[in-house]
Structure formats: C-alpha cells, structure tokens
Design a protein around this motif. Structure first.
Motif, mmCIF file in Angstrom:
data_model
loop_
_atom_site.group_PDB
_atom_site.id
_atom_site.type_symbol
_atom_site.label_atom_id
_atom_site.label_comp_id
_atom_site.label_asym_id
_atom_site.label_seq_id
_atom_site.Cartn_x
_atom_site.Cartn_y
_atom_site.Cartn_z
ATOM 1 N N PRO A 44 -1.002 52.950 -40.323
ATOM 2 C CA PRO A 44 -1.234 54.177 -41.098
ATOM 3 C C PRO A 44 -1.952 53.899 -42.420
ATOM 4 C CG PRO A 44 1.109 53.627 -41.059
ATOM 5 C CD PRO A 44 0.417 52.656 -40.157
ATOM 6 N N LYS A 45 -1.944 52.644 -42.854
ATOM 7 C CA LYS A 45 -2.624 52.278 -44.103
ATOM 8 C C LYS A 45 -4.076 51.920 -43.794
ATOM 9 C CE LYS A 45 1.622 50.491 -46.059
ATOM 10 N NZ LYS A 45 2.350 49.301 -46.499
ATOM 11 N N ALA A 46 -4.992 52.652 -44.387
ATOM 12 C CA ALA A 46 -6.417 52.471 -44.111
ATOM 13 C C ALA A 46 -6.900 51.061 -44.440
ATOM 14 C CB ALA A 46 -7.249 53.493 -44.879
ATOM 15 N N TYR A 47 -6.441 50.496 -45.548
ATOM 16 C CA TYR A 47 -6.919 49.168 -45.921
ATOM 17 C C TYR A 47 -6.402 48.084 -44.978
ATOM 18 C CZ TYR A 47 -2.431 48.495 -48.332
ATOM 19 O OH TYR A 47 -1.097 48.372 -48.624
ATOM 20 N N VAL A 48 -5.226 48.289 -44.373
ATOM 21 C CA VAL A 48 -4.715 47.343 -43.378
ATOM 22 C C VAL A 48 -5.539 47.460 -42.098
ATOM 23 C CG1 VAL A 48 -2.727 46.722 -41.932
ATOM 24 C CG2 VAL A 48 -2.391 47.266 -44.359
ATOM 25 N N ARG A 49 -5.862 48.688 -41.702
ATOM 26 C CA ARG A 49 -6.734 48.886 -40.526
ATOM 27 C C ARG A 49 -8.078 48.210 -40.734
ATOM 28 N NH1 ARG A 49 -5.085 54.323 -40.969
ATOM 29 N NH2 ARG A 49 -7.151 54.886 -41.731
ATOM 30 N N ARG A 50 -8.648 48.384 -41.933
ATOM 31 C CA ARG A 50 -9.940 47.751 -42.221
ATOM 32 C C ARG A 50 -9.843 46.233 -42.181
ATOM 33 N NH1 ARG A 50 -10.216 51.807 -46.140
ATOM 34 N NH2 ARG A 50 -9.553 50.349 -47.745
ATOM 35 N N ALA A 51 -8.769 45.681 -42.741
ATOM 36 C CA ALA A 51 -8.598 44.224 -42.761
ATOM 37 C C ALA A 51 -8.477 43.677 -41.344
ATOM 38 C CB ALA A 51 -7.370 43.849 -43.590
ATOM 39 N N ALA A 52 -7.663 44.319 -40.526
ATOM 40 C CA ALA A 52 -7.502 43.872 -39.137
ATOM 41 C C ALA A 52 -8.819 44.031 -38.385
ATOM 42 C CB ALA A 52 -6.387 44.668 -38.458
ATOM 43 N N GLY A 53 -9.485 45.138 -38.594
ATOM 44 C CA GLY A 53 -10.766 45.369 -37.930
ATOM 45 C C GLY A 53 -11.814 44.366 -38.356
ATOM 46 N N ARG A 54 -11.821 44.030 -39.627
ATOM 47 C CA ARG A 54 -12.790 43.049 -40.127
ATOM 48 C C ARG A 54 -12.574 41.698 -39.456
ATOM 49 N NH1 ARG A 54 -13.063 41.784 -46.403
ATOM 50 N NH2 ARG A 54 -14.667 43.352 -46.524
ATOM 51 N N LEU A 55 -11.317 41.302 -39.323
ATOM 52 C CA LEU A 55 -11.027 40.032 -38.659
ATOM 53 C C LEU A 55 -11.442 40.084 -37.194
ATOM 54 C CD1 LEU A 55 -9.890 37.217 -38.443
ATOM 55 C CD2 LEU A 55 -7.631 38.221 -38.181
ATOM 56 N N LEU A 56 -11.076 41.146 -36.494
ATOM 57 C CA LEU A 56 -11.430 41.259 -35.077
ATOM 58 C C LEU A 56 -12.940 41.276 -34.893
ATOM 59 C CD1 LEU A 56 -8.730 43.855 -33.997
ATOM 60 C CD2 LEU A 56 -8.843 41.450 -33.308
ATOM 61 N N ASP A 57 -13.647 41.990 -35.766
ATOM 62 C CA ASP A 57 -15.111 42.038 -35.682
ATOM 63 C C ASP A 57 -15.742 40.682 -35.970
ATOM 64 O OD1 ASP A 57 -14.995 44.708 -35.066
ATOM 65 O OD2 ASP A 57 -15.546 45.385 -37.084
ATOM 66 N N SER A 58 -15.162 39.954 -36.905
ATOM 67 C CA SER A 58 -15.776 38.692 -37.314
ATOM 68 C C SER A 58 -15.655 37.609 -36.253
ATOM 69 C CB SER A 58 -15.167 38.191 -38.619
ATOM 70 O OG SER A 58 -13.858 37.719 -38.405
ATOM 71 N N VAL A 59 -14.658 37.709 -35.391
ATOM 72 C CA VAL A 59 -14.503 36.691 -34.348
ATOM 73 C C VAL A 59 -14.945 37.195 -32.985
ATOM 74 C CG1 VAL A 59 -12.688 35.435 -35.552
ATOM 75 C CG2 VAL A 59 -12.087 37.235 -33.931
ATOM 76 N N SER A 60 -15.304 38.463 -32.877
ATOM 77 C CA SER A 60 -15.666 39.020 -31.572
ATOM 78 C C SER A 60 -16.969 38.458 -31.039
ATOM 79 C CB SER A 60 -15.753 40.543 -31.643
ATOM 80 O OG SER A 60 -16.823 40.930 -32.467
ATOM 81 N N PHE A 61 -17.828 37.939 -31.929
ATOM 82 C CA PHE A 61 -19.103 37.401 -31.478
ATOM 83 C C PHE A 61 -18.957 36.006 -30.875
ATOM 84 C CE2 PHE A 61 -18.666 35.632 -35.666
ATOM 85 C CZ PHE A 61 -19.194 34.373 -35.544
#
Length: 75
Positions: A44-61
């Motif tokens: 529910p916390k936007a900054y936690v969603r962004r942090a998790a998403g940033r990590l997932l995006d950074s290793v998805s390649f």
C-alpha cells in the motif's frame, strides 16, 4: 545482505544504501528472493512499491546463462 534489504521493504524504512543493494542483487541474483520482492511490489506504500519494482526491473534484463560478474555467457 538480502535479509537486510527485505527488512527495509517490510518496515518501509529504506536506507540511503538502497541503490547499493540493487547493485549487489545484480551480482548475486534474486531468484531465491523473487517471491518476497514481488509481494512488496503490491504494498500500500507507493515508495515501497517503487523500490521493489526498481529492483525487479534492474535484474529483469539478466539472462540465466549470463554471469553478471563476468559479463559473459556461462554456457
């Protein structure tokens, strides 16, 4: 190291070293922690969603047959 990062996501208290954790995950991989990190991407916390998403995006390649430490294929 990974537990510290996961604790940060769980507590909602992201430290300034956050970017360094992302760099480390690029080296060690997130397969073992992917399910936990994906759960935080719906926080529910936007900054936690962004942090998790940033990590997932950074290793998805990263491809499974590429060793990020060497930058070369392992097969």
């Amino acid at each position: 190291m990974a537990r510290i990062f996961l604790f940060q996501l769980a507590s909602g208290c992201l430290y300034k070293e956050f970017k360094e954790y992302i760099r480390l995950f690029k080296v060690i991989g997130i397969d073992e922690y992917r399910a936990s990190i994906e759960r935080f991407s719906t926080s529910p916390k936007a900054y936690v969603r962004r942090a998790a998403g940033r990590l997932l995006d950074s290793v998805s390649f990263l491809k499974p047959d590429v060793d990020p430490r060497a930058g070369m294929r392992t097969k």
